[in-house]
Scaffold this active site. Structure first.
Site, PDB file in Angstrom:
ATOM      1  N   SER A 128       0.866  -1.264  -0.069  1.00  0.00           N
ATOM      2  CA  SER A 128       0.163   0.160  -0.153  1.00  0.00           C
ATOM      3  C   SER A 128       0.832   1.345  -0.089  1.00  0.00           C
ATOM      4  CB  SER A 128      -0.799  -0.044   1.105  1.00  0.00           C
ATOM      5  OG  SER A 128      -1.598   1.240   1.196  1.00  0.00           O
ATOM      6  N   LYS A 183      -4.771  -6.749   3.957  1.00  0.00           N
ATOM      7  CA  LYS A 183      -4.519  -5.617   2.966  1.00  0.00           C
ATOM      8  C   LYS A 183      -6.150  -5.115   2.614  1.00  0.00           C
ATOM      9  CE  LYS A 183      -3.129  -2.595  -0.167  1.00  0.00           C
ATOM     10  NZ  LYS A 183      -3.906  -2.233  -0.989  1.00  0.00           N
ATOM     11  N   HIS A 186      -7.364  -3.073   5.322  1.00  0.00           N
ATOM     12  CA  HIS A 186      -6.826  -1.870   5.208  1.00  0.00           C
ATOM     13  C   HIS A 186      -7.479  -1.145   4.206  1.00  0.00           C
ATOM     14  CE1 HIS A 186      -4.458   0.999   2.705  1.00  0.00           C
ATOM     15  NE2 HIS A 186      -3.831   1.274   3.700  1.00  0.00           N
ATOM     16  N   ASN A 187      -8.034  -1.702   3.012  1.00  0.00           N
ATOM     17  CA  ASN A 187      -8.500  -1.009   1.936  1.00  0.00           C
ATOM     18  C   ASN A 187     -10.023  -0.630   2.094  1.00  0.00           C
ATOM     19  OD1 ASN A 187      -6.284  -1.461   0.296  1.00  0.00           O
ATOM     20  ND2 ASN A 187      -7.560  -1.594  -1.472  1.00  0.00           N
ATOM     21  N   GLU A 190      -9.803   2.318   4.488  1.00  0.00           N
ATOM     22  CA  GLU A 190      -9.502   3.270   3.570  1.00  0.00           C
ATOM     23  C   GLU A 190     -10.904   3.902   3.110  1.00  0.00           C
ATOM     24  OE1 GLU A 190      -6.420   2.596   0.748  1.00  0.00           O
ATOM     25  OE2 GLU A 190      -7.999   3.184  -0.910  1.00  0.00           O
TER      26      GLU A 190
HETATM   27  C1  6PG Z   1      -3.267   1.468  -1.592  1.00  0.00           C
HETATM   28  C2  6PG Z   1      -4.504   1.546  -2.017  1.00  0.00           C
HETATM   29  C3  6PG Z   1      -4.878   1.060  -3.491  1.00  0.00           C
HETATM   30  C4  6PG Z   1      -6.206   1.019  -3.984  1.00  0.00           C
HETATM   31  C5  6PG Z   1      -6.649   2.385  -4.333  1.00  0.00           C
HETATM   32  C6  6PG Z   1      -8.006   2.360  -5.294  1.00  0.00           C
HETATM   33  O1  6PG Z   1      -3.446   0.675  -0.299  1.00  0.00           O
HETATM   34  O2  6PG Z   1      -2.456   1.806  -2.175  1.00  0.00           O
HETATM   35  O3  6PG Z   1      -5.776   1.255  -1.322  1.00  0.00           O
HETATM   36  O4  6PG Z   1      -4.486  -0.385  -3.230  1.00  0.00           O
HETATM   37  O5  6PG Z   1      -6.085   0.267  -5.429  1.00  0.00           O
HETATM   38  O6  6PG Z   1      -6.919   2.888  -3.080  1.00  0.00           O
HETATM   39  O7  6PG Z   1      -9.066   1.655  -4.594  1.00  0.00           O
HETATM   40  P1  6PG Z   1     -10.297   2.116  -5.202  1.00  0.00           P
HETATM   41  O8  6PG Z   1     -10.279   2.024  -6.839  1.00  0.00           O
HETATM   42  O9  6PG Z   1     -11.337   0.700  -4.679  1.00  0.00           O
HETATM   43  O10 6PG Z   1     -11.066   2.991  -4.445  1.00  0.00           O
END
Ligand code: 6PG
Length: 482
Positions: A128, A183, A186-187, A190
């Site tokens: 990430s 991960k 994590h997302n 996010e």
């Molecule tokens: C990271 C991000 C990455 C992810 C983007 C887009 O940890 O660097 O999570 O892996 O691909 O954030 O995610 P979305 O298109 O689902 O918003």
């Protein structure tokens, strides 16, 4: 001299990881399906470095030190399987394949098991931090075949981000797909963090009628508090960014959110495991709702929706909003860690939650000061079942509840949608209620389907059925729970 590691896939993340490895003294062999990409890379960003190219998988394999370490930085899904299938016949027992993409963890479970039978080790690793993270220090979350970790560890820990105490934001997560699972969470987090920030923005913009410069200043100030984080920081930059006509660029962006699927997987997984991951799931649905743009435009007119004005002292509201955002964020992380705990128990992963918080402390998209407090909480109690029970977080939740309720109530009153902030509050209200109305729900299930219920005055596990109408029989249905 042979290469220390091979990387397949020269899109931006792959290129940047290779350059990062090179900076740390590792000799990297770079390969891409299209040969021109290898040349472009070698003559472009990799010029003057120790990076070498390989124009075929055989050349890549021949140029690597044993046990070979080959990292795939390709699109998740079939492409990963196709590279694995082509690589396996060229590899020796004990060689290591690493998948650094955003793979759904069941795929990693499957690949670890299938490759184990062939004597090949497999690591599924979350990476990430976007382009910049990959280049100068990402957060790395590896899991899979534990035998492979000692070989990969020095490289990954060297290139990863470091905390303020110089600890690497990379450690072994666990067996099978544990790295990709973490991960994924994590997302999901996010998604939650981003949604919460956007709800605060809408409250300030529509409710309080604030200008972009004012909102930018608020986010700059918030970034000096417990909310200090990468996402709050970039939000202040975005709000201050002007288009060529001097107007805020953000208002020219179409309000339909994209998504690549990791938030959705997190929600699906929570439903599968029966974990109330309400905030992240609301954030995914908020993106889905945003994509119904045409319907929303029509409905606004159809319902004659009024402007959502919030009256009162702006500064008081801004502080209330800050507290609501912080408290909601605690709930989101608490739910995310609940999910990881359940997955760890179900899969026997033995996740170390303090280490997960440490891996997220730097380099990744959700990096924040707050993660140090999470790490502390799990250092004090590694088995903590609800993050909000930790004394630091409990203190914040208690102090902010009143402001949080005011923001939630006001948003409902004036019609500003705040699905994540309000669902977080509802979650806390549910979680802190010893007796919920599920007794009535159980009675309903028993009434119409003889699904049985347990009684408060009898031992758990003893099931009863009542003939509620006098017309039904005494035969009950089975009492399994899905
Ligand atoms: C990271 C991000 C990455 C992810 C983007 C887009 O940890 O660097 O999570 O892996 O691909 O954030 O995610 P979305 O298109 O689902 O918003």
């Amino acid at each position: 001299m042979k290469g220390d590691i091979g990387v397949i896939g020269l899109a931006v993340m792959g290129q940047n990881l290779i350059l990062n490895m090179n900076d740390h003294g590792y000799k990297v062999v770079a390969h891409n399906r299209t040969a021109e990409k290898v040349d472009e890379f070698l003559q472009g960003p990799a010029k003057g470095t120790d990076i070498v190219g390989a124009y075929s998988l055989q050349e890549l394999v021949d140029k690597l030190e044993s046990p070979r370490k080959i990292m795939l930085m390709v699109r998740a899904g079939d492409v990963v399987d196709s590279f694995i299938d082509k690589l396996v016949p060229l590899l020796d027992k004990g060689d290591i394949i690493i998948d650094g993409g955003n793979t759904n963890f069941p795929d990693t479970n499957r690949r670890v098991a299938a490759l184990k039978e062939k004597g090949i080790h497999f690591i599924g690793s979350g990476v990430s931090g976007g382009e910049e993270g990959a280049r100068f220090g990402p957060s790395i979350m590896p899991g899979g075949s534990p035998e492979a970790w000692p070989f990969v560890k020095p490289i990954f820990q060297a290139i990863s981000a470091k905390t303020e105490n110089n600890e690497p934001c990379c450690d072994w997560v666990g067996n099978d797909g544990a790295g990709h699972f973490v991960k994924m969470v994590h997302n999901g987090i996010e998604y939650g963090d981003m949604q919460l920030i956007t709800e605060a923005y809408q409250f300030m913009k529509d409710g309080l009628g604030m200008t972009h410069d004012e909102m930018q200043s608020v986010f700059i100030e918030w970034n000096k508090t417990e909310l200090n984080s990468y996402l709050v920081e970039i939000t202040s930059d975005i709000l201050g960014y002007k288009d060529t006509d001097g107007e805020p660029l953000v208002e020219k962006i179409l309000d339909t959110a994209g998504q690549k699927g990791t938030g959705k997987w997190t929600g699906i997984n929570a439903l599968d495991m029966g974990i109330p991951l309400t905030l992240i799931t609301e954030s995914v649905f908020a993106r889905c709702l945003s994509s119904l743009k045409d319907q929303r435009v029509e409905a606004e007119e159809l319902f004659g929706k009024k402007k959502s004005i919030v009256e009162g002292d702006k500064q008081v509201w801004i502080e209330a909003l800050r507290q609501a955002l912080l408290a909601s964020k605690i709930i989101s992380y608490a739910q995310g860690f609940m999910l990881m705990r359940e997955a760890s128990n179900e899969n026997g992963w033995d996740l170390n939650y303090g280490n997960v918080a440490l891996m997220w402390r730097g380099g990744c998209i959700i990096r924040s000061a707050f993660l140090s407090n999470i790490r502390d909480a799990y250092d004090i109690d590694p088995e903590l079942s609800f993050l909000g029970s930790d004394s630091y977080f409990k203190g914040i939740l208690e102090n902010s509840t009143s402001a949080w309720r005011k923001v939630a109530a006001k948003s409902m009153e004036v019609g500003i949608p705040m699905p994540s902030m309000t669902s977080a509050l509802t979650f806390l209200d549910g979680y802190t209620t010893a007796r919920l109305p599920a007794n009535l729900l159980q009675a309903q299930r028993d009434y119409f389907g003889a699904h049985t219920y347990e009684r408060v005055d009898k031992p758990k596990g003893e099931f009863f059925h009542t003939n509620w109408t006098g017309k039904g029989g005494d035969v009950s249905s089975t009492t399994y729970n899905s």
